[in-house]
Design a protein around this motif. Structure first.
Motif, mmCIF file in Angstrom:
data_model
loop_
_atom_site.group_PDB
_atom_site.id
_atom_site.type_symbol
_atom_site.label_atom_id
_atom_site.label_comp_id
_atom_site.label_asym_id
_atom_site.label_seq_id
_atom_site.Cartn_x
_atom_site.Cartn_y
_atom_site.Cartn_z
ATOM 1 N N UNK A 118 0.842 -1.203 0.000
ATOM 2 C CA UNK A 118 0.000 0.000 0.000
ATOM 3 C C UNK A 118 0.874 1.249 0.000
ATOM 4 N N UNK A 119 1.934 1.253 0.849
ATOM 5 C CA UNK A 119 2.872 2.380 0.841
ATOM 6 C C UNK A 119 3.475 2.565 -0.551
ATOM 7 N N UNK A 120 3.852 1.450 -1.161
ATOM 8 C CA UNK A 120 4.448 1.507 -2.502
ATOM 9 C C UNK A 120 3.508 2.131 -3.512
ATOM 10 N N UNK A 121 2.239 1.746 -3.452
ATOM 11 C CA UNK A 121 1.248 2.302 -4.383
ATOM 12 C C UNK A 121 1.032 3.793 -4.134
ATOM 13 N N UNK A 122 1.005 4.182 -2.871
ATOM 14 C CA UNK A 122 0.804 5.603 -2.542
ATOM 15 C C UNK A 122 1.988 6.436 -3.032
ATOM 16 N N UNK A 150 2.182 9.442 -5.800
ATOM 17 C CA UNK A 150 2.670 10.791 -5.478
ATOM 18 C C UNK A 150 3.883 11.167 -6.324
ATOM 19 N N UNK A 151 4.857 10.261 -6.404
ATOM 20 C CA UNK A 151 6.121 10.592 -7.055
ATOM 21 C C UNK A 151 6.113 10.388 -8.567
#
Length: 147
Positions: free
Chosen positions: A92-96, A100-101
């Motif tokens: 989930x962090x990776x997808x967020x 963003x980036x």
């Protein structure tokens, strides 16, 4: 890289054959496909190492070794339950961060998967963090024996 090359070779093989010829052709040419994929993988790896040594050192030294070192140091101060929740949320962090980036977007299945991971992590967090810790239980058992 090797599996990627195998997949490309396999798809090229299947796509170039008629449906009746696929079974015999696959069995006959699987060793050739494996050999080709192996050669391409090692040839590409060597050319990448010689063409980009600084990037390779950065990727192996900073993003892998340093990240693992920092993770090991920080994990000493975090309970196993909390660490499992943090690691479970990694996709989930990776997808967020990709959104963003890099401007990446998720499809419906991606959002459903992220939702399921968040629900599972939240359920784990609520069930594990509500009880007493192992150290508290050991101290409680020792004090009960001494009474």
């Amino acid at each position: 890289s090797f599996l990627w090359t195998m997949g490309i070779s396999w798809n090229n093989l299947i796509g170039s054959q008629g449906s009746g010829e696929v079974a015999t052709t696959v069995v006959q040419s699987l060793p050739v496909t494996f050999a080709h994929a192996t050669q391409q993988t090692f040839q590409n790896a060597l050319s990448t190492i010689t063409a980009h040594p600084i990037a390779l050192i950065y990727l192996s030294g900073v993003t892998t070794a340093l990240a693992n070192l920092l993770q090991s140091k920080a994990q000493k101060d975090v309970s196993a339950e909390r660490a499992s929740v943090i690691y479970a949320m990694d996709p989930v962090y990776g997808a967020v961060f990709a959104n963003i980036l890099l401007g990446e977007t998720l499809g419906g299945v991606g959002y459903a998967g992220a939702f399921l991971i968040v629900v599972a992590a939240a359920t784990n967090a609520l069930s594990d963090f509500g009880g007493t810790s192992v150290e508290e239980e050991v101290i409680s058992m020792k004090s009960d024996r001494n009474k």
